[in-house]
Design a protein around this motif. Sequence first.
Motif, mmCIF file in Angstrom:
data_model
loop_
_atom_site.group_PDB
_atom_site.id
_atom_site.type_symbol
_atom_site.label_atom_id
_atom_site.label_comp_id
_atom_site.label_asym_id
_atom_site.label_seq_id
_atom_site.Cartn_x
_atom_site.Cartn_y
_atom_site.Cartn_z
ATOM 1 N N VAL A 1 38.451 29.590 3.630
ATOM 2 C CA VAL A 1 38.342 28.556 4.660
ATOM 3 C C VAL A 1 38.955 29.086 5.947
ATOM 4 O O VAL A 1 40.077 29.601 5.951
ATOM 5 C CB VAL A 1 39.046 27.265 4.214
ATOM 6 N N LEU A 2 38.204 28.929 7.051
ATOM 7 C CA LEU A 2 38.642 29.409 8.356
ATOM 8 C C LEU A 2 38.573 28.269 9.367
ATOM 9 O O LEU A 2 37.588 27.517 9.390
ATOM 10 C CB LEU A 2 37.757 30.566 8.835
ATOM 11 N N ILE A 3 39.591 28.163 10.199
ATOM 12 C CA ILE A 3 39.646 27.150 11.242
ATOM 13 C C ILE A 3 40.495 27.702 12.380
ATOM 14 O O ILE A 3 41.347 28.581 12.162
ATOM 15 C CB ILE A 3 40.231 25.820 10.697
ATOM 16 N N HIS A 4 40.274 27.216 13.595
ATOM 17 C CA HIS A 4 41.086 27.674 14.718
ATOM 18 C C HIS A 4 42.549 27.299 14.480
ATOM 19 O O HIS A 4 42.859 26.235 13.928
ATOM 20 C CB HIS A 4 40.590 27.034 16.018
ATOM 21 N N HIS A 5 43.442 28.169 14.922
ATOM 22 C CA HIS A 5 44.866 27.967 14.629
ATOM 23 C C HIS A 5 45.405 26.650 15.194
ATOM 24 O O HIS A 5 46.334 26.069 14.628
ATOM 25 C CB HIS A 5 45.691 29.147 15.128
#
Length: 238
Positions: free
Chosen positions: A90-94
């Motif tokens: 899972v990737l999301i902006h910090h």
Amino acid sequence: MPPNAAEIVAPGVHRIRVGRGDTENAFLVEGDDGFTLVDVGWASAPAVITDALAALGDRPTAVRRIMVTHAHPDHVRGLATMRELTGAEVLIHHADAAWLRAGRVPTGGRSGAVGSTLDRLPFMRWTPVTPDRTLDDGELVEGSGLRVVHTPGHTAGHVALHHEPTRTLLIGDAAFHLRGLGLGPATLAHDPDTRPDALAALPTDVAAVGFAHGAPLTGDAVGAFHDFVRATGRSSTS
């Protein structure tokens, strides 16, 4: 077309209607190592997405990563289930990572009273998810063909994703295509006054646009999006 089939937006870019009609969409993007799923949807969305994968002849484990445009419940309430089904990272902006881990939009996360009231309702919470890694503006995510464009305003960490091989822009909630093109309700946004600046940061050489809310624009219809960005967007120096 079966209701849960994936609809081609561009070669290798598929739209999945995870809500009724054109109201809510997720996207499957074919890459070097499998699929990248862009957004999920409400708790019912994983079943719709797995049906769409089956229609493409693939299993959930063909999804290698899930990229989240922002941490709002209509995009992530089904995320924990989808991660379990796929084993995907899972990737999301910090800037939105803490919201995702908290399982809710925090107090002060919306600019308006209506949005803040909604966030206190139980169905607006989600199972907390810790991202495997965070995204940065301008990053090209290996294996996906997707470049990150930080577009804050709807949330602090909202991103659009530019599929460079097909010049397809997956815009999340940076703009809505419901009853025409627009920025969406200000009360639901974290910092609505910055949304025009975010539009001005988007790439202009695009051949297709996919919206989280509304029908995609392809072919000559993309001109309407370019007109909208020119009329609505502004640079930080203007």
